[in-house]
Design a protein around this motif. Structure first.
Motif, PDB file in Angstrom:
ATOM      1  N   UNK A 192       0.866  -1.176   0.000  1.00 57.64           N
ATOM      2  CA  UNK A 192       0.000   0.000   0.000  1.00 57.64           C
ATOM      3  C   UNK A 192       0.900   1.222   0.000  1.00 57.64           C
ATOM      4  N   UNK A 193       0.929   1.907  -1.130  1.00 51.61           N
ATOM      5  CA  UNK A 193       1.745   3.103  -1.260  1.00 51.61           C
ATOM      6  C   UNK A 193       0.900   4.324  -0.916  1.00 51.61           C
ATOM      7  N   UNK A 194       1.376   5.090   0.041  1.00 52.20           N
ATOM      8  CA  UNK A 194       0.646   6.273   0.492  1.00 52.20           C
ATOM      9  C   UNK A 194       1.347   7.526  -0.001  1.00 52.20           C
ATOM     10  N   UNK A 195       0.569   8.467  -0.493  1.00 53.01           N
ATOM     11  CA  UNK A 195       1.140   9.729  -0.954  1.00 53.01           C
ATOM     12  C   UNK A 195       0.340  10.890  -0.377  1.00 53.01           C
ATOM     13  N   UNK A 196       0.971  12.033  -0.303  1.00 56.71           N
ATOM     14  CA  UNK A 196       0.306  13.223   0.197  1.00 56.71           C
ATOM     15  C   UNK A 196       0.118  13.266   1.694  1.00 56.71           C
ATOM     16  N   UNK A 197       0.890  12.459   2.421  1.00 55.85           N
ATOM     17  CA  UNK A 197       0.765  12.460   3.882  1.00 55.85           C
ATOM     18  C   UNK A 197       1.467  13.677   4.457  1.00 55.85           C
ATOM     19  N   UNK A 198       0.744  14.445   5.272  1.00 52.79           N
ATOM     20  CA  UNK A 198       1.329  15.634   5.895  1.00 52.79           C
ATOM     21  C   UNK A 198       1.372  15.529   7.413  1.00 52.79           C
ATOM     22  N   UNK A 199       0.712  14.519   7.952  1.00 56.18           N
ATOM     23  CA  UNK A 199       0.642  14.374   9.402  1.00 56.18           C
ATOM     24  C   UNK A 199       1.816  13.568   9.933  1.00 56.18           C
ATOM     25  N   UNK A 200       2.181  13.854  11.170  1.00 57.75           N
ATOM     26  CA  UNK A 200       3.207  13.047  11.841  1.00 57.75           C
ATOM     27  C   UNK A 200       2.597  11.810  12.481  1.00 57.75           C
ATOM     28  N   UNK A 201       1.327  11.894  12.818  1.00 59.23           N
ATOM     29  CA  UNK A 201       0.658  10.789  13.496  1.00 59.23           C
ATOM     30  C   UNK A 201      -0.485  10.289  12.626  1.00 59.23           C
ATOM     31  N   UNK A 202      -0.394   9.041  12.265  1.00 60.19           N
ATOM     32  CA  UNK A 202      -1.470   8.433  11.478  1.00 60.19           C
ATOM     33  C   UNK A 202      -1.354   6.922  11.604  1.00 60.19           C
ATOM     34  N   UNK A 203      -2.387   6.275  11.152  1.00 56.68           N
ATOM     35  CA  UNK A 203      -2.430   4.821  11.154  1.00 56.68           C
ATOM     36  C   UNK A 203      -2.774   4.361   9.744  1.00 56.68           C
ATOM     37  N   UNK A 204      -2.188   3.279   9.325  1.00 55.48           N
ATOM     38  CA  UNK A 204      -2.578   2.635   8.074  1.00 55.48           C
ATOM     39  C   UNK A 204      -3.019   1.216   8.401  1.00 55.48           C
ATOM     40  N   UNK A 205      -4.199   0.895   7.953  1.00 61.77           N
ATOM     41  CA  UNK A 205      -4.765  -0.409   8.250  1.00 61.77           C
ATOM     42  C   UNK A 205      -5.102  -1.194   6.997  1.00 61.77           C
ATOM     43  N   UNK A 206      -5.214  -2.480   7.162  1.00 69.50           N
ATOM     44  CA  UNK A 206      -5.715  -3.369   6.109  1.00 69.50           C
ATOM     45  C   UNK A 206      -7.052  -3.941   6.555  1.00 69.50           C
ATOM     46  N   UNK A 207      -8.003  -3.889   5.664  1.00 68.86           N
ATOM     47  CA  UNK A 207      -9.303  -4.500   5.864  1.00 68.86           C
ATOM     48  C   UNK A 207      -9.547  -5.468   4.717  1.00 68.86           C
ATOM     49  N   UNK A 208     -10.483  -6.371   4.909  1.00 68.92           N
ATOM     50  CA  UNK A 208     -10.849  -7.271   3.826  1.00 68.92           C
ATOM     51  C   UNK A 208     -12.347  -7.495   3.833  1.00 68.92           C
ATOM     52  N   UNK A 209     -12.855  -7.804   2.667  1.00 68.95           N
ATOM     53  CA  UNK A 209     -14.280  -8.072   2.533  1.00 68.95           C
ATOM     54  C   UNK A 209     -14.485  -9.223   1.570  1.00 68.95           C
ATOM     55  N   UNK A 210     -15.070 -10.286   2.078  1.00 68.80           N
ATOM     56  CA  UNK A 210     -15.406 -11.447   1.266  1.00 68.80           C
ATOM     57  C   UNK A 210     -16.834 -11.294   0.748  1.00 68.80           C
TER      58      UNK A 210
END
Length: 123
Positions: free
Chosen positions: A20-38
């Motif tokens: 998961x490539x993230x761009x445009x992040x300006x915050x120092x604090x953030x979370x990146x999560x993975x979700x799935x849907x069957x």
């Protein structure tokens, strides 16, 4: 902006790595999560990584099999999936929460979502 990739077809017991490539992040604090849907099921949280210390969190169903990591230089997170099972078949989404603290397993906590990538585990 989030760009997920790496899905595919794999046999039971096999491995895949999602990115998961993230761009445009300006915050120092953030979370990146993975979700799935069957198909026919609700979206469920899989894992999450915190930007501040790189702490990771996992759903019980994937603990010990999936590992989340990050490349700070490229703002890319990875989900290494091992010992895959047919029940892991789903569309996988990455998402970002631009907050200092979240309940990582709650989809509504996330502000931005990438497009999904299909993971199919089948013989």
């Amino acid at each position: 902006q989030l760009q997920a990739s790496g899905g595919g077809l794999v046999q039971p017991g096999g491995s895949l790595r999602l990115s998961c490539a993230a761009s445009g992040i300006t915050s120092d604090y953030y979370y990146i999560g993975w979700f799935r849907q069957a198909p026919g099921k609700e979206r469920e949280a899989v894992s999450c990584i915190a930007s501040s210390r790189g702490n990771t969190y996992y759903a019980d169903s994937v603990k010990g099999r999936f590992t989340m990591s990050r490349d700070v230089a490229t703002n890319t997170v990875y989900l290494e999936m091992n010992s895959l099972k047919p029940e892991d078949t789903a569309v996988y989404y990455c998402a970002m929460a631009d907050k200092q603290k979240i309940l990582w397993g709650i989809a509504l906590e996330y502000d931005y979502w990438g497009q999904g990538t299909q993971v199919t585990v089948s013989s």
